[in-house]
Design a protein around this motif. Structure first.
Motif, PDB file in Angstrom:
ATOM      1  N   LEU A 146      59.426  28.221  16.114  1.00 44.36           N
ATOM      2  CA  LEU A 146      59.648  26.777  16.232  1.00 44.36           C
ATOM      3  C   LEU A 146      59.728  26.365  17.709  1.00 44.36           C
ATOM      4  N   VAL A 147      60.457  27.153  18.483  1.00 39.96           N
ATOM      5  CA  VAL A 147      60.591  26.861  19.916  1.00 39.96           C
ATOM      6  C   VAL A 147      59.210  26.873  20.575  1.00 39.96           C
ATOM      7  N   ALA A 148      58.388  27.859  20.217  1.00 39.18           N
ATOM      8  CA  ALA A 148      57.035  27.939  20.796  1.00 39.18           C
ATOM      9  C   ALA A 148      56.220  26.708  20.404  1.00 39.18           C
ATOM     10  N   ARG A 149      56.401  26.245  19.155  1.00 40.77           N
ATOM     11  CA  ARG A 149      55.656  25.079  18.685  1.00 40.77           C
ATOM     12  C   ARG A 149      56.059  23.811  19.429  1.00 40.77           C
ATOM     13  N   ILE A 150      57.375  23.678  19.625  1.00 32.61           N
ATOM     14  CA  ILE A 150      57.855  22.481  20.345  1.00 32.61           C
ATOM     15  C   ILE A 150      57.311  22.508  21.770  1.00 32.61           C
ATOM     16  N   LYS A 151      57.403  23.670  22.388  1.00 29.89           N
ATOM     17  CA  LYS A 151      56.962  23.818  23.781  1.00 29.89           C
ATOM     18  C   LYS A 151      55.483  23.451  23.929  1.00 29.89           C
ATOM     19  N   LYS A 152      54.689  23.875  22.954  1.00 29.15           N
ATOM     20  CA  LYS A 152      53.250  23.616  22.983  1.00 29.15           C
ATOM     21  C   LYS A 152      52.946  22.115  22.938  1.00 29.15           C
ATOM     22  N   GLU A 153      53.791  21.366  22.253  1.00 37.27           N
ATOM     23  CA  GLU A 153      53.564  19.921  22.125  1.00 37.27           C
ATOM     24  C   GLU A 153      53.960  19.144  23.382  1.00 37.27           C
ATOM     25  N   LYS A 154      54.628  19.825  24.320  1.00 36.67           N
ATOM     26  CA  LYS A 154      55.027  19.235  25.602  1.00 36.67           C
ATOM     27  C   LYS A 154      55.710  17.859  25.476  1.00 36.67           C
ATOM     28  N   SER A 172      71.419  24.587  24.354  1.00 41.59           N
ATOM     29  CA  SER A 172      71.873  25.476  25.417  1.00 41.59           C
ATOM     30  C   SER A 172      71.037  26.757  25.449  1.00 41.59           C
ATOM     31  N   ARG A 173      70.706  27.269  24.268  1.00 43.94           N
ATOM     32  CA  ARG A 173      69.969  28.536  24.192  1.00 43.94           C
ATOM     33  C   ARG A 173      68.523  28.384  24.654  1.00 43.94           C
ATOM     34  N   TYR A 174      67.901  27.244  24.340  1.00 46.11           N
ATOM     35  CA  TYR A 174      66.451  27.154  24.547  1.00 46.11           C
ATOM     36  C   TYR A 174      65.992  26.139  25.579  1.00 46.11           C
ATOM     37  N   ARG A 175      66.892  25.412  26.187  1.00 40.59           N
ATOM     38  CA  ARG A 175      66.418  24.317  27.055  1.00 40.59           C
ATOM     39  C   ARG A 175      65.530  24.813  28.210  1.00 40.59           C
ATOM     40  N   LYS A 176      65.861  25.972  28.768  1.00 37.87           N
ATOM     41  CA  LYS A 176      65.039  26.492  29.879  1.00 37.87           C
ATOM     42  C   LYS A 176      63.652  26.860  29.386  1.00 37.87           C
ATOM     43  N   GLU A 177      63.631  27.596  28.271  1.00 40.71           N
ATOM     44  CA  GLU A 177      62.373  28.071  27.713  1.00 40.71           C
ATOM     45  C   GLU A 177      61.486  26.894  27.263  1.00 40.71           C
ATOM     46  N   LEU A 178      62.105  25.860  26.716  1.00 41.74           N
ATOM     47  CA  LEU A 178      61.350  24.732  26.171  1.00 41.74           C
ATOM     48  C   LEU A 178      60.663  23.895  27.244  1.00 41.74           C
ATOM     49  N   GLU A 179      61.289  23.860  28.409  1.00 40.32           N
ATOM     50  CA  GLU A 179      60.770  23.054  29.532  1.00 40.32           C
ATOM     51  C   GLU A 179      60.609  21.578  29.160  1.00 40.32           C
ATOM     52  N   VAL A 180      61.500  21.082  28.315  1.00 40.92           N
ATOM     53  CA  VAL A 180      61.503  19.646  27.982  1.00 40.92           C
ATOM     54  C   VAL A 180      62.500  18.999  28.940  1.00 40.92           C
TER      55      VAL A 180
END
Ligand code: UDP
Length: 249
Positions: A146-154, A172-180
């Motif tokens: 899911l995180v990868a999918r969100i990230k892909k949608e930018k 908190s866990r994913y904000r860095k990885e998501l780059e949103v």
């Protein structure tokens, strides 16, 4: 902008315009901005659970969401410019997103709810770009995908409506990885905006009595309200200097 502390949790004194300006700066500069809506319940949770308290204090902007926060501010001599509620800021940000062509992603609530919110927001704010939606019920294994999918949608803005502290743990866990750039927890706002749950009538909102309506329509919330008397007591004790916070755990 002035930052206060209420029983150990930071809370910012700001207006909706201030919040919109900070979001605009964040989207334009891609500098991350995690917005946390602070209410008495979260403050009590942070006192009871040190780890959660540390996690919450990692946010960048702390909006004074509950009427209890403004009351505590008055008692403790900390001035808040106005009450900034999570749900109203969410609406204001999606309106601005439509104007600025920002992409928003809605994550949370039961299957179908976030899609319904997206449709309603798009008809209210034509041109709103929805980068994607997803329900808030997924396993730890599904989470990575899911995180990868969100990230892909930018997306430029990610709204997470999974209740507290689930939504904060996710951000908190994913904000860095998501780059949103902008992440914000919106609790049960998706249920309200999809029409699944009713929001309190305007006059109750204006009186700061929205919580009484929620209690009336969802009596099971009574257990969650037990934080409120403790919050009031702790604020009064702090005011009259009867006890240090550490001793109150
Ligand atoms: N929720 C979710 N995933 C979960 C648990 C809850 O998406 O694992 C959603 C739930 O469907 C509801 C919201 O989170 O839409 C929580 O609403 P509540 O009113 O309890 O949140 P609050 O605003 O009080 O934090």
């Amino acid at each position: 902008m002035e930052r206060h502390e209420i029983l150990g949790t930071p809370v910012d004194s700001l207006t909706y315009e201030d919040a919109l300006r900070l979001v605009k700066e964040s989207v334009e500069s891609r500098r991350p901005l995690w917005i946390l809506a602070v209410n008495p319940e979260k403050i009590i949770k942070a006192i009871d659970n040190e780890k959660l308290g540390r996690l919450l204090s990692g946010a960048d902007l702390f909006i004074p969401d509950g009427i209890g926060i403004l009351w505590a501010g008055r008692i403790l001599g900390k001035r808040f410019l106005e009450r900034v509620t999570g749900v109203d800021l969410f609406i204001a940000l999606t309106e601005e997103a439509a104007r600025q062509n920002w992409r928003v992603y809605l994550l949370g609530a039961a299957p179908g709810v976030a899609e319904e919110v997206a449709c309603r927001l798009q008809s209210r704010f034509p041109g709103l770009q929805v980068a994607g939606t997803h329900d808030g019920y997924f396993s730890r294994e599904e989470e990575k995908e899911l995180v990868a999918r969100i990230k892909k949608e930018k997306p430029d803005l990610l709204f997470v409506g999974m209740g507290s502290p689930k939504q904060e743990e996710f951000v908190s866990r994913y904000r860095k990885e998501l780059e949103v750039p902008v992440c914000m927890g919106v609790g049960g706002s998706f249920d309200v905006l999809s029409g699944k749950k009713k929001r309190a009538p305007r006059f109750l909102q204006q009186l700061g009595l929205e919580w009484s309506f929620r209690l009336f329509t969802e009596p099971s919330r009574i257990l969650r309200m037990k934080a409120l008397p403790r919050f009031i007591l702790l604020v009064l004790r702090k005011k009259f200097g009867l006890l240090k916070l550490e001793e109150d755990k």
